[in-house]
Design a protein around this motif. Structure first.
Motif, mmCIF file in Angstrom:
data_model
loop_
_atom_site.group_PDB
_atom_site.id
_atom_site.type_symbol
_atom_site.label_atom_id
_atom_site.label_comp_id
_atom_site.label_asym_id
_atom_site.label_seq_id
_atom_site.Cartn_x
_atom_site.Cartn_y
_atom_site.Cartn_z
ATOM 1 N N GLY A 20 0.807 -1.204 0.000
ATOM 2 C CA GLY A 20 0.000 0.000 0.000
ATOM 3 C C GLY A 20 0.844 1.259 0.000
ATOM 4 O O GLY A 20 0.520 2.247 -0.675
ATOM 5 N N GLU A 21 1.946 1.243 0.763
ATOM 6 C CA GLU A 21 2.826 2.408 0.814
ATOM 7 C C GLU A 21 3.469 2.663 -0.545
ATOM 8 O O GLU A 21 3.558 3.814 -1.001
ATOM 9 N N THR A 22 3.909 1.588 -1.195
ATOM 10 C CA THR A 22 4.519 1.741 -2.518
ATOM 11 C C THR A 22 3.503 2.244 -3.528
ATOM 12 O O THR A 22 3.803 3.101 -4.362
ATOM 13 N N ALA A 23 2.278 1.710 -3.447
ATOM 14 C CA ALA A 23 1.223 2.140 -4.364
ATOM 15 C C ALA A 23 0.952 3.631 -4.230
ATOM 16 O O ALA A 23 0.838 4.357 -5.226
ATOM 17 N N LEU A 24 0.845 4.108 -2.988
ATOM 18 C CA LEU A 24 0.572 5.528 -2.778
ATOM 19 C C LEU A 24 1.733 6.383 -3.268
ATOM 20 O O LEU A 24 1.531 7.470 -3.841
ATOM 21 N N ALA A 25 2.959 5.892 -3.081
ATOM 22 C CA ALA A 25 4.135 6.629 -3.567
ATOM 23 C C ALA A 25 4.147 6.698 -5.091
ATOM 24 O O ALA A 25 4.560 7.722 -5.676
ATOM 25 N N GLN A 26 3.689 5.633 -5.753
ATOM 26 C CA GLN A 26 3.602 5.655 -7.218
ATOM 27 C C GLN A 26 2.606 6.705 -7.679
ATOM 28 O O GLN A 26 2.867 7.468 -8.621
ATOM 29 N N ASP A 27 1.451 6.766 -7.019
ATOM 30 C CA ASP A 27 0.464 7.781 -7.384
ATOM 31 C C ASP A 27 0.994 9.180 -7.099
ATOM 32 O O ASP A 27 0.744 10.124 -7.858
ATOM 33 N N ALA A 28 1.723 9.327 -5.989
ATOM 34 C CA ALA A 28 2.301 10.635 -5.658
ATOM 35 C C ALA A 28 3.293 11.084 -6.727
ATOM 36 O O ALA A 28 3.361 12.273 -7.064
ATOM 37 N N ALA A 29 4.059 10.139 -7.270
ATOM 38 C CA ALA A 29 5.014 10.485 -8.326
ATOM 39 C C ALA A 29 4.289 11.011 -9.557
ATOM 40 O O ALA A 29 4.750 11.959 -10.218
ATOM 41 N N GLU A 30 3.135 10.411 -9.875
ATOM 42 C CA GLU A 30 2.352 10.890 -11.013
ATOM 43 C C GLU A 30 1.767 12.265 -10.730
ATOM 44 O O GLU A 30 1.751 13.150 -11.592
ATOM 45 N N ALA A 80 3.041 14.477 -8.727
ATOM 46 C CA ALA A 80 4.166 15.410 -8.780
ATOM 47 C C ALA A 80 4.496 15.792 -10.215
ATOM 48 O O ALA A 80 4.787 16.960 -10.522
ATOM 49 N N ARG A 81 4.428 14.823 -11.115
ATOM 50 C CA ARG A 81 4.710 15.102 -12.524
ATOM 51 C C ARG A 81 3.673 16.040 -13.115
ATOM 52 O O ARG A 81 4.011 17.024 -13.784
ATOM 53 N N VAL A 82 2.402 15.756 -12.854
ATOM 54 C CA VAL A 82 1.324 16.554 -13.438
ATOM 55 C C VAL A 82 1.316 17.977 -12.885
ATOM 56 O O VAL A 82 1.109 18.951 -13.627
ATOM 57 N N ARG A 83 1.560 18.101 -11.586
ATOM 58 C CA ARG A 83 1.493 19.427 -10.957
ATOM 59 C C ARG A 83 2.835 20.145 -10.875
ATOM 60 O O ARG A 83 2.912 21.266 -10.390
ATOM 61 N N ALA A 84 3.879 19.475 -11.321
ATOM 62 C CA ALA A 84 5.226 20.061 -11.290
ATOM 63 C C ALA A 84 5.624 20.456 -9.870
ATOM 64 O O ALA A 84 6.090 21.577 -9.621
ATOM 65 N N TYR A 139 -2.057 4.848 -17.586
ATOM 66 C CA TYR A 139 -2.238 5.231 -16.181
ATOM 67 C C TYR A 139 -2.136 6.738 -16.042
ATOM 68 O O TYR A 139 -1.265 7.382 -16.633
ATOM 69 N N SER A 140 -3.047 7.312 -15.259
ATOM 70 C CA SER A 140 -2.995 8.749 -15.025
ATOM 71 C C SER A 140 -3.725 9.085 -13.739
ATOM 72 O O SER A 140 -4.544 8.305 -13.243
#
Length: 399
Positions: free
Chosen positions: A28-38, A40-44, A314-315
């Motif tokens: 779950g922690e890794t999953a949330l970190a993956q979403d956070a990376a996306e 971060a990319r979208v919002r710069a 994925y987005s």
């Protein structure tokens, strides 16, 4: 009904599927970190800031559910701001003191605004009572929803209607409904996004009227207590095969479909659909367990959710409306304002039936989207898992 090629997210539904896809199950922690990376990319923004934002978002869910009950008679809308703060819009002018939610080192500000002209209940009642009359005013039946940030009835019209006198149209609808109205335009009309036994995988089946084959995406593994299967969109073909990553085909038995008003969901059974897993990534190299489920009531405008589609991949993006009625007659007639709309550009034809999620929390299954003339995605909308067919529920991972 127009069927588009649909790419849907596939959930891993059995041990054989896991072996053949050679995917890694993440925590779950890794999953949330993956979403956070996306995010971060979208919002710069910095990845650590994005991860904290998702934690802030989760920390305020219980508080906003309490606020909705406490101020139901005055509540016009609740929205999450870009910093994670909560804004509550109320009718009347009696002030309510601001507050905050604390969860460990997380502090979420709660800010109250007053002066709205209509409650959420009144705006929903306006759609229920006057949807047919509003549709009759226009060349093409519009999409409608509740603008939670401004406390208005939002009517989304197409280009052919936007060429007319929109100010006069707004006044007519406001006079008819008795609530504040805002007119906005969309791109192309809303369309269904039609398109393995693992979650976030591909489904293929024939259209019984044309014989053409279409593909959709699986959403989540479900059970009625006696059998298991996967859900996808009801506008996908009844007869489906699950296509594994290595091309292996598994026939799925059609159980039923529910596609009226507030439903767009279909169940196809398979003994291989048993594990509470889904693919979040486009390449299907990872699997996430389903550890939680978020209701529509626990979803706010401004929340960030993610989805995977066979076409779009994925987005992650922001929720725009939680009370949304798509345009046209995509729900066996007019749609009810029970759909959740999410900002583009992460959608394409072929994503129907795919899972919407955040981390390892399941949120919904994708129905359709709106597009600009150049084909880019304006927004997509999904069915909350609140509306799974009676007797069926998500298969979830043990705590």
């Amino acid at each position: 009904m127009l069927r588009l090629v649909v790419a849907a997210l596939a959930l891993v539904a059995g041990t054989p599927a896991i072996a053949q896809d050679a995917a890694t199950v993440v925590s779950g922690e890794t999953a949330l970190a993956q979403d956070a990376a996306e995010v971060a990319r979208v919002r710069a923004i910095d990845a650590a800031a994005a991860l904290r934002l998702l934690r802030v978002q989760a920390a305020s869910v219980a508080a906003t559910e309490w606020i909705e009950g406490r101020y139901r008679d005055r509540l016009s809308g609740i929205a999450i701001e870009r910093d994670g703060a909560v804004t509550v819009l109320l009718t009347g002018h009696k002030p309510v003191a601001d507050g905050e939610v604390r969860d460990g080192d997380i502090v979420v500000p709660i800010r109250f605004r007053t002066g709205a002209k209509a409650t959420r209940a009144e705006l929903l009642a306006a759609i229920a009572q006057h949807q047919a009359a509003i549709r009759a005013m226009l060349i093409r039946p519009p999409a409608m929803g509740v603008d939670a940030r401004h406390g208005e009835l939002l009517v989304l019209i197409g280009a052919s209607d936007a060429a007319g006198d929109t100010a006069a149209l707004r006044r007519r609808i406001a006079d008819l409904t008795g609530v504040p109205v805002r007119i906005a335009t969309t791109g192309r009309p809303d369309l269904d996004l039609a398109g393995e036994v693992v979650g976030g995988s591909r489904l293929i089946g024939p259209d019984p009227t044309t014989g053409r084959r279409y593909f959709c995406t699986t959403g989540y593994v479900v059970t009625d207590g006696t059998q298991t299967g996967v859900v996808t969109a009801a506008h996908c073909p009844d007869t489906l095969e699950h296509i594994a990553k290595d091309g292996r085909r598994t026939p799925l038995a059609f159980v039923g479909q529910w596609g009226w008003g507030f439903h767009d969901v279909q169940v196809n059974a398979s003994p291989d659909a048993s594990l509470p897993l889904f693919h979040p990534d486009a390449a299907r190299t990872m699997l996430r367990p389903v550890e939680g489920q978020r209701s529509r009531a626990g979803t706010r405008v401004g929340d960030i959710v993610c989805h995977r589609g066979e076409s779009s991949g994925y987005s992650c993006a922001e929720v725009e409306m939680v009370d949304f009625a798509p345009s046209g007659d995509l729900c066996g007639g007019p749609c009810l304002p029970t759909w959740v709309a999410v900002a583009g550009p992460g959608c394409r034809g072929g994503d129907s039936g795919g899972p919407v999620f955040i981390g390892t929390t399941a949120v919904g299954i994708l129905k359709g989207g709106s597009y600009r003339p150049d084909g880019s995605c304006v927004s997509y909308y999904y069915m909350s898992l609140d509306y799974l067919p009676d007797g069926w529920r998500l298969v979830r991972a043990a705590p």
